[in-house]
Enzyme design. Structure first.
Site, mmCIF file in Angstrom:
data_model
loop_
_atom_site.group_PDB
_atom_site.id
_atom_site.type_symbol
_atom_site.label_atom_id
_atom_site.label_comp_id
_atom_site.label_asym_id
_atom_site.label_seq_id
_atom_site.Cartn_x
_atom_site.Cartn_y
_atom_site.Cartn_z
ATOM 1 N N ARG A 64 0.825 -1.218 0.000
ATOM 2 C CA ARG A 64 0.000 0.000 0.000
ATOM 3 C C ARG A 64 0.851 1.256 0.000
ATOM 4 N NH1 ARG A 64 -3.533 -0.546 5.321
ATOM 5 N NH2 ARG A 64 -4.955 0.782 4.110
ATOM 6 N N HIS A 110 -11.393 42.434 -13.202
ATOM 7 C CA HIS A 110 -12.259 43.478 -12.656
ATOM 8 C C HIS A 110 -13.536 42.885 -12.087
ATOM 9 C CE1 HIS A 110 -15.416 46.606 -12.945
ATOM 10 N NE2 HIS A 110 -14.461 47.384 -12.471
ATOM 11 N N GLY A 123 -1.616 50.211 -0.239
ATOM 12 C CA GLY A 123 -2.499 49.791 -1.330
ATOM 13 C C GLY A 123 -1.767 48.717 -2.102
ATOM 14 N N ASN A 155 -2.530 46.292 -4.033
ATOM 15 C CA ASN A 155 -2.817 45.938 -5.439
ATOM 16 C C ASN A 155 -1.928 46.752 -6.374
ATOM 17 O OD1 ASN A 155 -4.842 44.402 -4.371
ATOM 18 N ND2 ASN A 155 -6.505 45.746 -5.006
ATOM 19 N N ASP A 156 -2.015 48.075 -6.248
ATOM 20 C CA ASP A 156 -1.195 48.919 -7.113
ATOM 21 C C ASP A 156 0.289 48.773 -6.798
ATOM 22 O OD1 ASP A 156 -3.203 49.825 -8.650
ATOM 23 O OD2 ASP A 156 -3.348 51.827 -7.763
ATOM 24 N N CYS A 188 -5.018 47.960 2.690
ATOM 25 C CA CYS A 188 -6.368 47.954 2.136
ATOM 26 C C CYS A 188 -6.457 47.286 0.768
ATOM 27 C CB CYS A 188 -6.915 49.374 2.062
ATOM 28 S SG CYS A 188 -5.991 50.416 0.919
#
Ligand code: ADP
Ligand code: MG
Ligand code: MG
Length: 922
Positions: free
Chosen positions: A98, A488, A808, A810-811, A873
């Site tokens: 096994r 988006h 921030g 994301n940017d 954020c």
């Protein structure tokens, strides 16, 4: 005890339950159960170290003499414990070989049962058990399994012969075999009904198949069989399905699987024998009751093979859907059942977690063959964790760590009724969870119009852009043909807590005809059919699985349990970071508060300009050529903004609200379609050519790096002046109502100190004016986003002018990595797949790169201003792995979309409770 091979049996074991890395989960579990005195057939585990040698340095080295002799020695011990001998002329021993990796990979790796049979052994077994049928059945199963896994002769080559025999036997018995298909025939005439004489003939046929397919006879020497199976188990680590599974579950390629060789016990020796699987608690609800299935007179693999319908373990569960009455193990084999219940209790106490176990009963004697921590739904995980605290099995800390934060997303949204019938149309990405049904619309305007008429709609777009936001808000759900998990549509929908299926490539949208065409694929990936769905047709989205269904599928609303609330309370006590929400409307703010948000970390003001009644004033402002006419247009927007803020401040009373002043380039607000442009020309009495000219002027080659953020306010300070006025007038008004208002004014896209100082002057100047006019003072903070590398690098300088920073991310990720989130879909998945990037940096923060900037900015700003308030954020504020990093940076808070707030609360608690640091070099 050897160096590579670990024995278990007779109440003793070389290894134990803590050694999953070395012995694999199965081997560690078997060793631990043996130590506990639980009946486990004896055997041994060849360690994962051997598997790694085998994979890296080749089979020859992997199974070198040193290891072969350890295996032989271990086998001798097992033989003496069983008082049987592999290939023995009397009392032959059969074994299973096994696989068992460190992390459970159910059904992905190979296992061979009944190993050690040849013609002589089969005859001896028949005599010994007095059961010819059993012996020949085991033999023919073994040939098929071994050939499939070790010799790579497909099962189908054997099964066709079995089917023929089955057909003949059925016909001889006078059954209407010709009227049934194969599956039905299998149900009517199960394997156990095929007589020994037929099985014996079948074995001869099987052996011929092997000779024909491989050019060699089937191996009759049990020891050769054993080495063949051991090799196959090690090699199964690299089969295609195992690789896919590892990729999906993030299991490293380098782990390798251990190999367990274990004496066989037989659940197929008659009606006093059985086999089954069980969970110590209900894995779907978490309820504390023993739960499982069994089959009399069957071998392990039969329960999951689905040929025979398994029976319930407990009497209580008898008569449940599809099961016969009076068929429980409890009723049929009460002693074995009682023993199983005792073992279940012991295992739970010992492992302090829900166990998934495999058992076999051979002639009324119970054996355990596997135990592991069972997989469970999020709902069950929460309930079990909280109840186990109540039972004293675990403490609160452990309960918090037991629940996977991202899994609780399932609990916060409505889900499809699992029993409902449904027609699958297509599958896309599970971009934002929840389940909704509605009429199809193809434009944001139609979405607003139809939902204004009280009709629930699903907005279907090729992809979405900022001008679709109002339509997305009006729709119940969003479906896009293109775009990934960070498109988006996906990001905005998640922010709204709205169900979304994105990147559904099987659909093609025709806006002119108002239809979408869906290509239906067959299982083998070939195109099967095309389906038309037109505007007004009803579809259902399941954003948790990414599925799209035709028509209305019933859903069940999310009901948060008491256990959930309790677990979240414990998490709140444990965490150090606060959790805020990104929210732009009073409604979002309320949702966020209900989910436990401790403030708003990002209130985007641009969404406030897109709404129907306001956008004309916005257009007017954009088209204005003088400061005066711009101010006039802005004056029209002021009352709207003020009203929005009043609503938000009221909802968030007593909690801080960070408001970001206008960020996107003005071009995003301009109408794109000619009909809208014509209407605008009429409304503003501007020649259409002039409008087009203005639109061209506003056009930018790279709007992300263009005229946006505080750059807008450098050229048009009146925009921010209006916004600051709206914020502080609203704050005064709400303060006068006796509520606590804590506004934090945040400037986007700052890169320099002079820029920041200019903005601070602007804010303070307007504030002084508003406070004088209103005869009221409200404390406010002034701060900036850190979303460009220059801002992060110069954080020390900026900190002298700002009271808070919000990363921030994301940017900051886009700018640091030179990756456009909207364009990265073409290559980013390839980077992740090929290991050039560990994860998608938009989903989980790039700790090594972007994280270094965050760390630098934290250090520099704190050196200047010890009271500096630091938060995040970006989307990363809701990602558990990123949250751990933010916790380590001692940020004051993370902010994420309202529906992710509970996830962030739990993840922040886990970060605070676990001591292992995140890998900064990943
Ligand atoms: P998987 O990891 O796919 O579950 P297993 O190694 O657990 O594979 O084995 C498959 C089936 O065979 C299981 O039902 C198991 O209980 C059964 N089995 C394995 N070894 C033995 C054994 N020595 N005696 C009886 N049944 C066994
Ligand atoms: Mg198993
Ligand atoms: Mg930004």
């Amino acid at each position: 005890m050897g160096r590579y091979v670990y024995l278990f049996g007779g109440g003793k074991a070389d290894g134990d339950g803590t050694q999953k890395e070395l012995l694999g989960g199965k081997g560690a579990g078997l060793a631990e159960m043996t130590r506990l005195g639980i009946p486990v057939p004896p055997g041994f585990t060849i360690s994962t170290e051997v598997a790694v040698d085998y994979a890296v340095r080749g089979a020859e080295y992997g199974l070198r003499d040193e290891i072969r002799s350890e295996v032989r020695a271990a086998l001798v011990t097992v033989e003496s414990l069983m008082k049987r001998k592999l290939g023995g002329a009397e009392r032959p021993l059969l074994v299973s070989v096994r696989s068992g990796a460190r992390a459970s990979m159910p059904g992905m790796l190979d296992t061979v049962l009944n190993l050690g049979i040849n013609d002589d052994v089969a005859r001896t077994l028949a005599k010994e058990t007095g059961n010819e049928r059993f012996a020949f059945d085991a033999y023919r199963r073994f040939i098929m399994m071994y050939s499939d896994i070790v010799l790579h002769v497909p099962r189908a080559k054997f099964e066709e012969h079995l089917d023929t025999v089955r057909y003949d036997v059925a016909t001889k018995r006078g059954l209407a075999a010709s009227q049934w298909n194969k599956e039905e025939l299998k149900r009517r005439l199960p394997d156990s009904e095929i007589p020994a004489s037929e099985l014996q003939k079948l074995i001869a046929v099987y052996k011929d198949v092997v000779t024909r397919e491989t050019g060699k006879p089937f191996p009759t020497d049990p020891e050769l069989q054993l080495w063949g199976a051991i090799r196959a188990v090690f090699e199964s680590w690299n089969n295609a399905r195992a690789k896919t599974y590892r990729k999906m579950h993030g299991i490293p390629e380098t782990w390798g699987t251990a190999c367990n060789v274990q004496a066989m016990v037989f659940g197929n020796l008659g009606d006093d024998s059985a086999t089954g699987v069980a969970f110590s608690r209900d894995p779907s609800t978490g309820e504390n009751r023993f739960f499982g299935e069994w089959l009399p007179n069957a071998q392990g693999e039969d329960v999951v093979a689905g040929i025979r319908t398994p029976l319930p373990l407990r009497r209580e569960a008898e008569g449940a859907a599809g099961s016969e009455p009076d068929a429980s193990l409890e009723g049929k084999m009460p002693e074995a059942f009682q023993q199983l219940v005792e073992i279940r209790n012991r295992l739970e106490k010992h492992f302090r977690d829900m166990q998934d176990i495999e058992f076999t009963i051979q002639q009324n004697q119970l054996f355990l063959l596997q135990c592991r921590n069972g997989k469970r739904t999020a709902r069950a995980a929460v309930r079990m964790a909280v109840e186990m605290v109540g039972e004293g099995l675990i403490d609160r800390k452990e309960a918090i760590l037991r629940v996977e934060p991202s899994s609780i997303d399932q609990l916060l949204h409505p889900a499809l009724d699992p029993k409902a019938e449904k027609t699958l149309l297509a599958r896309g990405l599970p971009a934002s969870p929840g389940a909704v049904s509605g009429e199809v619309v193809f434009s944001a305007e139609d979405a607003e119009r139809r939902s204004g008429q009280g009709i629930g709609v699903i907005l279907v777009r090729v992809e979405t852009s900022p001008e679709d936001v109002a339509g997305m808000k009006a729709a119940l759900g969003v479906l896009t043909a293109r775009g990934g998990m960070t498109s988006h549509a996906a990001v905005v929908a998640r922010g709204m807590g709205k169900c979304c299926v994105a990147g559904c490539s099987a659909i093609s949208v025709d806006y002119d005809e108002q239809v979408m065409l869906i290509t239906i694929y067959a299982d083998d990936g070939t195109k099967k059919d095309t389906r038309r769905v037109k505007a007004g047709d009803v579809i259902t989205l399941d954003g948790s699985s990414g599925s799209v269904y035709l028509g209305r599928v019933p859903t069940a609303p999310a009901a948060l349990s008491e256990e959930f609330a309790e677990l979240m309370e414990w998490a709140d006590d444990a965490r150090k970071m606060r959790v805020r929400a990104n929210a732009d409307t009073p409604l979002d703010a309320r949702t966020a508060r209900n989910f436990g948000a401790e403030g708003i970390g990002l209130c985007r003001t641009e969404h406030m300009f897109f709404d129907g009644a306001r956008i004309p004033a916005m257009w007017e402002m954009i088209l204005a050529t003088t400061r005066l006419s711009r101010e006039k247009a802005l004056e029209k927007l002021l009352p709207f903004q003020r009203a929005d803020f009043i609503g938000i401040f009221r909802e968030m009373k007593g909690l801080p609200v960070t408001i970001r002043l206008l960020d996107p380039p003005l071009h995003e607000f301009m109408p794109h379609e000619s009909a809208q442009l014509e209407k605008l020309a009429l409304d503003t009495k501007t020649p259409i050519d002039e409008l087009k000219k203005r639109s061209v002027e506003l056009h930018e080659f790279n709007p992300m790096l263009g005229h946006r953020g505080c750059r807008l306010a450098v050229t048009y300070p009146e925009i921010y002046e209006m916004q600051v006025r709206a914020i502080l007038e609203a704050a005064c008004e709400v303060a006068k109502e006796g509520l606590d208002v804590l506004p934090e004014i945040m400037i986007p896209l700052v890169i320099s100190r002079p820029e920041l100082d200019r903005m601070k002057d602007l804010v303070d100047r307007i504030a002084a004016r508003v406070f004088a006019e209103k005869g009221c003072r409200v404390p406010y903070l002034f701060g900036t986003m850190i979303e460009l590398p220059r801002a992060a690098l110069l954080a020390g300088d900026l900190a002298e002018g700002a009271e808070f920073f919000s990363f921030g991310t994301n940017d900051l990720t886009q700018a640091t990595m030179g990756l456009s989130r909207d364009d990265a879909g073409k290559f980013l998945p390839v980077y992740v797949e090929q290991g050039l990037l560990a994860t998608d940096p938009f989903q989980s923060l790039d700790v090594a790169g972007v994280g270094a900037l965050v760390r630098h900015a934290c250090e520099k700003s704190r050196a200047v201003r010890s009271s500096m308030k630091l938060g995040v954020c970006g989307e990363h504020g809701g990602d558990p792995a990123s949250i751990r990093f933010f916790h380590e940076q001692k940020l004051a808070y993370v902010s994420c979309s309202p529906f992710r707030v509970p996830i962030a609360r739990l993840a922040a608690a886990q970060a605070a409770l676990s001591t292992v640091a995140s890998d900064a070099t990943a």
